[in-house]
Design a protein around this motif. Structure first.
Motif, PDB file in Angstrom:
ATOM      1  N   LEU A 173      -3.418 -39.337  -3.402  1.00  0.00           N
ATOM      2  CA  LEU A 173      -2.412 -38.654  -4.209  1.00  0.00           C
ATOM      3  C   LEU A 173      -1.558 -37.760  -3.333  1.00  0.00           C
ATOM      4  CD1 LEU A 173      -1.123 -37.699  -6.869  1.00  0.00           C
ATOM      5  CD2 LEU A 173      -3.005 -36.061  -7.087  1.00  0.00           C
ATOM      6  N   ALA A 174      -2.178 -37.029  -2.412  1.00  0.00           N
ATOM      7  CA  ALA A 174      -1.433 -36.137  -1.523  1.00  0.00           C
ATOM      8  C   ALA A 174      -0.442 -36.919  -0.671  1.00  0.00           C
ATOM      9  CB  ALA A 174      -2.399 -35.358  -0.634  1.00  0.00           C
ATOM     10  N   VAL A 175      -0.858 -38.098  -0.181  1.00  0.00           N
ATOM     11  CA  VAL A 175       0.022 -38.911   0.653  1.00  0.00           C
ATOM     12  C   VAL A 175       1.215 -39.423  -0.149  1.00  0.00           C
ATOM     13  CG1 VAL A 175       0.187 -41.120   1.867  1.00  0.00           C
ATOM     14  CG2 VAL A 175      -1.724 -39.587   2.327  1.00  0.00           C
ATOM     15  N   VAL A 176       0.961 -40.005  -1.330  1.00  0.00           N
ATOM     16  CA  VAL A 176       2.046 -40.551  -2.146  1.00  0.00           C
ATOM     17  C   VAL A 176       2.990 -39.442  -2.606  1.00  0.00           C
ATOM     18  CG1 VAL A 176       2.603 -41.797  -4.267  1.00  0.00           C
ATOM     19  CG2 VAL A 176       0.659 -42.510  -2.882  1.00  0.00           C
ATOM     20  N   ALA A 177       2.430 -38.297  -3.008  1.00  0.00           N
ATOM     21  CA  ALA A 177       3.272 -37.177  -3.434  1.00  0.00           C
ATOM     22  C   ALA A 177       4.116 -36.656  -2.267  1.00  0.00           C
ATOM     23  CB  ALA A 177       2.406 -36.056  -4.001  1.00  0.00           C
ATOM     24  N   THR A 178       3.554 -36.677  -1.059  1.00  0.00           N
ATOM     25  CA  THR A 178       4.315 -36.247   0.117  1.00  0.00           C
ATOM     26  C   THR A 178       5.490 -37.182   0.369  1.00  0.00           C
ATOM     27  OG1 THR A 178       2.390 -35.230   1.169  1.00  0.00           O
ATOM     28  CG2 THR A 178       4.198 -35.867   2.612  1.00  0.00           C
ATOM     29  N   PRO A 188     -11.333 -51.674  -0.821  1.00  0.00           N
ATOM     30  CA  PRO A 188     -11.547 -51.652   0.630  1.00  0.00           C
ATOM     31  C   PRO A 188     -11.824 -50.258   1.187  1.00  0.00           C
ATOM     32  CG  PRO A 188      -9.234 -51.893   0.138  1.00  0.00           C
ATOM     33  CD  PRO A 188      -9.955 -52.038  -1.166  1.00  0.00           C
ATOM     34  N   ASP A 189     -11.556 -49.215   0.405  1.00  0.00           N
ATOM     35  CA  ASP A 189     -11.762 -47.850   0.872  1.00  0.00           C
ATOM     36  C   ASP A 189     -12.038 -46.975  -0.346  1.00  0.00           C
ATOM     37  OD1 ASP A 189     -11.443 -46.530   3.640  1.00  0.00           O
ATOM     38  OD2 ASP A 189     -10.492 -45.085   2.299  1.00  0.00           O
ATOM     39  N   PRO A 190     -12.568 -45.771  -0.162  1.00  0.00           N
ATOM     40  CA  PRO A 190     -12.804 -44.908  -1.331  1.00  0.00           C
ATOM     41  C   PRO A 190     -11.585 -44.747  -2.229  1.00  0.00           C
ATOM     42  CG  PRO A 190     -13.907 -43.993   0.567  1.00  0.00           C
ATOM     43  CD  PRO A 190     -13.121 -45.174   1.074  1.00  0.00           C
ATOM     44  N   GLU A 191     -10.386 -44.737  -1.646  1.00  0.00           N
ATOM     45  CA  GLU A 191      -9.151 -44.719  -2.426  1.00  0.00           C
ATOM     46  C   GLU A 191      -8.253 -45.836  -1.918  1.00  0.00           C
ATOM     47  OE1 GLU A 191      -7.745 -40.578  -3.850  1.00  0.00           O
ATOM     48  OE2 GLU A 191      -8.277 -40.350  -1.738  1.00  0.00           O
ATOM     49  N   SER A 192      -7.637 -46.563  -2.826  1.00  0.00           N
ATOM     50  CA  SER A 192      -6.803 -47.700  -2.444  1.00  0.00           C
ATOM     51  C   SER A 192      -5.593 -47.805  -3.358  1.00  0.00           C
ATOM     52  CB  SER A 192      -7.588 -49.015  -2.514  1.00  0.00           C
ATOM     53  OG  SER A 192      -8.664 -49.026  -1.617  1.00  0.00           O
ATOM     54  N   LEU A 193      -4.519 -48.341  -2.803  1.00  0.00           N
ATOM     55  CA  LEU A 193      -3.343 -48.674  -3.594  1.00  0.00           C
ATOM     56  C   LEU A 193      -3.566 -50.062  -4.176  1.00  0.00           C
ATOM     57  CD1 LEU A 193      -0.348 -47.595  -4.102  1.00  0.00           C
ATOM     58  CD2 LEU A 193       0.289 -49.309  -2.419  1.00  0.00           C
ATOM     59  N   VAL A 194      -3.578 -50.202  -5.497  1.00  0.00           N
ATOM     60  CA  VAL A 194      -3.790 -51.504  -6.113  1.00  0.00           C
ATOM     61  C   VAL A 194      -2.588 -51.865  -6.972  1.00  0.00           C
ATOM     62  CG1 VAL A 194      -6.294 -51.201  -6.116  1.00  0.00           C
ATOM     63  CG2 VAL A 194      -4.983 -50.636  -8.173  1.00  0.00           C
ATOM     64  N   SER A 253      -7.576 -42.855 -14.215  1.00  0.00           N
ATOM     65  CA  SER A 253      -7.182 -42.777 -12.806  1.00  0.00           C
ATOM     66  C   SER A 253      -6.547 -41.416 -12.552  1.00  0.00           C
ATOM     67  CB  SER A 253      -6.195 -43.892 -12.439  1.00  0.00           C
ATOM     68  OG  SER A 253      -5.679 -43.689 -11.141  1.00  0.00           O
ATOM     69  N   PHE A 254      -7.282 -40.533 -11.911  1.00  0.00           N
ATOM     70  CA  PHE A 254      -6.799 -39.172 -11.681  1.00  0.00           C
ATOM     71  C   PHE A 254      -5.456 -39.166 -10.947  1.00  0.00           C
ATOM     72  CE2 PHE A 254      -6.540 -35.736  -8.504  1.00  0.00           C
ATOM     73  CZ  PHE A 254      -6.398 -34.641  -9.343  1.00  0.00           C
ATOM     74  N   ALA A 255      -5.380 -39.877  -9.818  1.00  0.00           N
ATOM     75  CA  ALA A 255      -4.176 -39.833  -8.995  1.00  0.00           C
ATOM     76  C   ALA A 255      -2.983 -40.475  -9.699  1.00  0.00           C
ATOM     77  CB  ALA A 255      -4.438 -40.526  -7.661  1.00  0.00           C
ATOM     78  N   THR A 256      -3.207 -41.610 -10.366  1.00  0.00           N
ATOM     79  CA  THR A 256      -2.104 -42.279 -11.055  1.00  0.00           C
ATOM     80  C   THR A 256      -1.575 -41.419 -12.196  1.00  0.00           C
ATOM     81  OG1 THR A 256      -3.145 -44.399 -10.557  1.00  0.00           O
ATOM     82  CG2 THR A 256      -1.365 -44.409 -12.172  1.00  0.00           C
ATOM     83  N   GLU A 257      -2.460 -40.796 -12.937  1.00  0.00           N
ATOM     84  CA  GLU A 257      -2.027 -39.949 -14.053  1.00  0.00           C
ATOM     85  C   GLU A 257      -1.163 -38.803 -13.561  1.00  0.00           C
ATOM     86  OE1 GLU A 257      -5.029 -38.911 -17.018  1.00  0.00           O
ATOM     87  OE2 GLU A 257      -6.256 -40.567 -16.282  1.00  0.00           O
ATOM     88  N   ARG A 258      -1.536 -38.202 -12.420  1.00  0.00           N
ATOM     89  CA  ARG A 258      -0.722 -37.114 -11.880  1.00  0.00           C
ATOM     90  C   ARG A 258       0.657 -37.609 -11.456  1.00  0.00           C
ATOM     91  NH1 ARG A 258      -3.279 -32.548  -9.945  1.00  0.00           N
ATOM     92  NH2 ARG A 258      -1.162 -31.804  -9.583  1.00  0.00           N
TER      93      ARG A 258
END
Length: 425
Positions: free
Chosen positions: A184-189, A72-78, A116-121
């Motif tokens: 990633l920034a949001v989840v890490a925050t 639904p967006d360039p980045e999504s929580l799945v 997945s860049f964000a998930t791996e981090r």
């Protein structure tokens, strides 16, 4: 934002995104033979604020499946949902091709994957947090603050504590301040706000301002706006929420015929399907007697915590991957010790991975407590989730001598003060 109840609950409300087209997300899933997952259907959901969408579903053939669809967006929580086995959260981006191997011996909230860049981090951050251990940090703080401690020993403990806290802060902040992924920034925050003792409300607000400057207009940041009012779920989203609940063995959150924006009463449940009448029972209310139940302990022996000889029983629901839960465990241990003979503490884990549960019990030193596990394979799972109203964790209920509910979610000093007052009578 400070003191989030659980990362799982935070993820459920994470994104305020709008639907649009774009590149497809591809997920290649492989399950280890010992999981017993084969010839069953797996589901891929994407969450957008209060909206839930089914991206794709596929059948596991020879322990493998491929799922794909537009995000639904360039980045999504799945979420990859495997009925009877659990779910796995990914921080996904359009155009990514992700490979994920499901291995019950190595379970974490953010699964190890490739592509997945964000998930791996976030996987690396959560792995290191588990290795250091929240209980170990609390133990160091307690030892360093002990009266009469030798100055040299105190300095040594404080230095060790500072080094470990600095490492965790560095891990989280490196994810927050990368310029590649707003999600990633949001989840890490959110993770950082939930776990760092140095995070104040003012510093969190300053951090959010920096993120807005770096990612102007990003819908991901809407989840950090506490004043924002999310749109009510659409009929299709409510239908998907009910589907997800059925696949997970949970009561459906929306009654048949519910309209968008229509509120459901606290503790209300939809009409039960045939053969699932127990799931429609309302949550226990204060003053109501809890019915006998049993769950397996670490040895697989089913135990009924209500049979404890102590006058009071505290049922605490937690999980190894839940940061606030781990921070609460030393409080439970202290309460069990302080009120020994009057209070029995039962720690009920909702971990789907037994190995992660046992490892966490060992790390946190939970052997003085009665440790039980509630997972989806248990026949009483749906009923107990509904009756104990397990919507977020940590969550607890305090029962009296007649095993009636006398309080819900008493924590820290509130639990101690309540028990001290009652036991003086």
């Amino acid at each position: 934002m400070k003191n989030c109840l659980s990362l799982l609950a935070a993820a459920a409300l994470l994104l305020g995104l709008c639907s649009c087209g774009g590149n497809r997300f591809r997920l290649e899933v492989e399950t280890a033979p010992e999981t017993g997952c084969d010839n069953c259907t797996v589901y891929l959901f994407a969450r957008m604020g209060n909206q839930l969408t089914l991206v794709d579903s596929a059948r596991l053939v020879r322990h493998a499946a491929q799922l794909s669809g537009p995000l639904p967006d360039p980045e999504s929580l799945v979420e990859l949902l495997i009925p009877g086995q659990g779910s796995y959260i990914l921080l996904a981006a359009r155009g990514e091709r992700v490979s994920l191997r499901i291995d019950t011996a190595a379970r974490s909230f953010f699964p190890a994957c490739r592509g997945s860049f964000a998930t791996e981090r976030m996987t690396e951050i959560s792995r290191r947090y588990r290795e250091i251990g929240y209980g170990a940090l609390e133990q160091l703080r307690s030892e360093a603050a002990a009266p009469g401690l030798d100055a040299r020993r105190r300095q040594e403990l404080e230095a060790r504590l500072a080094a470990r806290e600095a490492e965790l802060d560095s891990l989280a902040r490196s994810a927050i301040f990368n310029d590649r992924s707003a999600l990633l920034a949001v989840v890490a925050t959110m993770w950082y706000a939930d776990t760092s003792p140095n995070m104040t409300e003012d510093s969190l607000r300053a951090l959010v301002r920096q993120l807005r400057a770096r990612f102007p207009g990003s819908p991901c940041l809407n989840s950090l706006d506490e004043q924002a009012t999310p749109e009510p779920p659409t009929r299709e989203s409510m239908r998907m929420e009910n589907l997800r609940a059925r696949l997970s063995g949970l009561p459906e959150p929306y009654p048949e015929g519910a309209e968008p924006g229509e509120e459901t009463a606290p503790g209300s449940a939809p009409e039960p399907e045939p053969g699932t009448e127990a799931c429609s029972l309302p949550p226990y209310a204060v003053g109501e007697r809890v019915e006998a139940f049993s769950l397996p302990d670490g040895e697989g022996v089913r135990r009924n915590p209500l049979e404890a000889a102590e006058e009071y029983v505290l049922l605490d629901f937690w999980a190894s991957w839940c940061a606030p839960c781990r921070r609460e465990l030393p409080v439970l241990l202290n309460a069990a010790s302080r009120f020994d003979g009057a209070l029995s503490v039962c720690a009920v884990s909702v971990d789907e991975d037994a190995a992660a549960w046992r490892s966490a019990m060992e790390q946190e030193g939970l052997s003085p407590l009665l440790n039980l596990r509630l997972d989806r394979s248990d026949a009483s799972f749906a009923e107990l989730v509904a009756r104990f109203d397990i919507r977020t964790i940590p969550h607890n209920l305090l029962l009296d001598g007649e095993r009636r509910v006398v309080a819900v979610d008493l924590r820290g000093d509130a639990l101690r003060e309540w028990l001290e007052k009652e036991l003086k009578r």
